[in-house]
Design an enzyme around this catalytic site. Structure first.
Site, PDB file in Angstrom:
ATOM      1  CG  HIS A  27      65.519  42.221  90.463  1.00 58.01           C
ATOM      2  ND1 HIS A  27      64.794  43.020  89.595  1.00 58.01           N
ATOM      3  CD2 HIS A  27      64.806  41.088  90.619  1.00 58.01           C
ATOM      4  CE1 HIS A  27      63.670  42.395  89.253  1.00 58.01           C
ATOM      5  NE2 HIS A  27      63.663  41.212  89.854  1.00 58.01           N
ATOM      6  CG  ASN A  61      63.100  37.066  85.285  1.00 59.30           C
ATOM      7  OD1 ASN A  61      63.438  36.056  84.693  1.00 59.30           O
ATOM      8  ND2 ASN A  61      62.588  37.037  86.492  1.00 59.30           N
ATOM      9  CG  ASP A  65      61.879  37.062  96.150  1.00 64.89           C
ATOM     10  OD1 ASP A  65      60.671  37.041  96.475  1.00 64.89           O
ATOM     11  OD2 ASP A  65      62.260  37.326  95.005  1.00 64.89           O
ATOM     12  CB  ILE A  66      58.668  39.530 100.065  1.00 64.09           C
ATOM     13  CG1 ILE A  66      58.152  39.962  98.693  1.00 64.09           C
ATOM     14  CG2 ILE A  66      59.476  40.623 100.733  1.00 64.09           C
ATOM     15  CD1 ILE A  66      57.151  41.098  98.750  1.00 64.09           C
TER      16      ILE A  66
END
Length: 113
Positions: free
Chosen positions: A100, A87, A30-31
């Protein structure tokens, strides 16, 4: 989907720090990590959210879970514990509408709910 950021990552049009890949699933860091280990696990096939999986996607769902297990082992959080979540929809905080799952760990995570 042409303009989906995760589809672009899957196609190699955008860079990502890949940690796992097979013919159906890609996992990358994750960024904006929320934990020392924060990896996103995505199907290569565009599926907008969990609610868009169909009965025909049962094998794909299994592959996503298998990839999460592999990522947890590889990242060293399988034994200490990790969170695996998605989510679904705007009220949940879903921002990218490509299914995701987050694999998060590497520290004690707060209780949810």
């Amino acid at each position: 989907m042409e303009d989906c950021v995760f589809c672009k990552i899957v196609r190699g049009e955008l860079p990502a720090s890949k940690v796992y890949e097979d013919d159906a699933v890609l996992a990358f860091r994750d960024i904006r990590p929320q934990a020392p280990v924060h990896v996103l696990v995505v199907p290569k096939k565009h599926v907008a959210s969990l609610m868009d999986l169909t009965d025909e996607d049962a094998a794909l769902a299994g592959r996503l879970f298998a990839a999460a297990r592999a990522v947890a082992r590889q990242e060293g959080v399988a034994e200490s514990g990790f969170r695996f979540l998605t989510n679904t929809g705007p009220d949940s905080g879903q921002v990218v509408f490509h299914l995701h799952f987050h694999v998060m760990g590497g520290r004690r995570l707060g209780a949810m709910g």
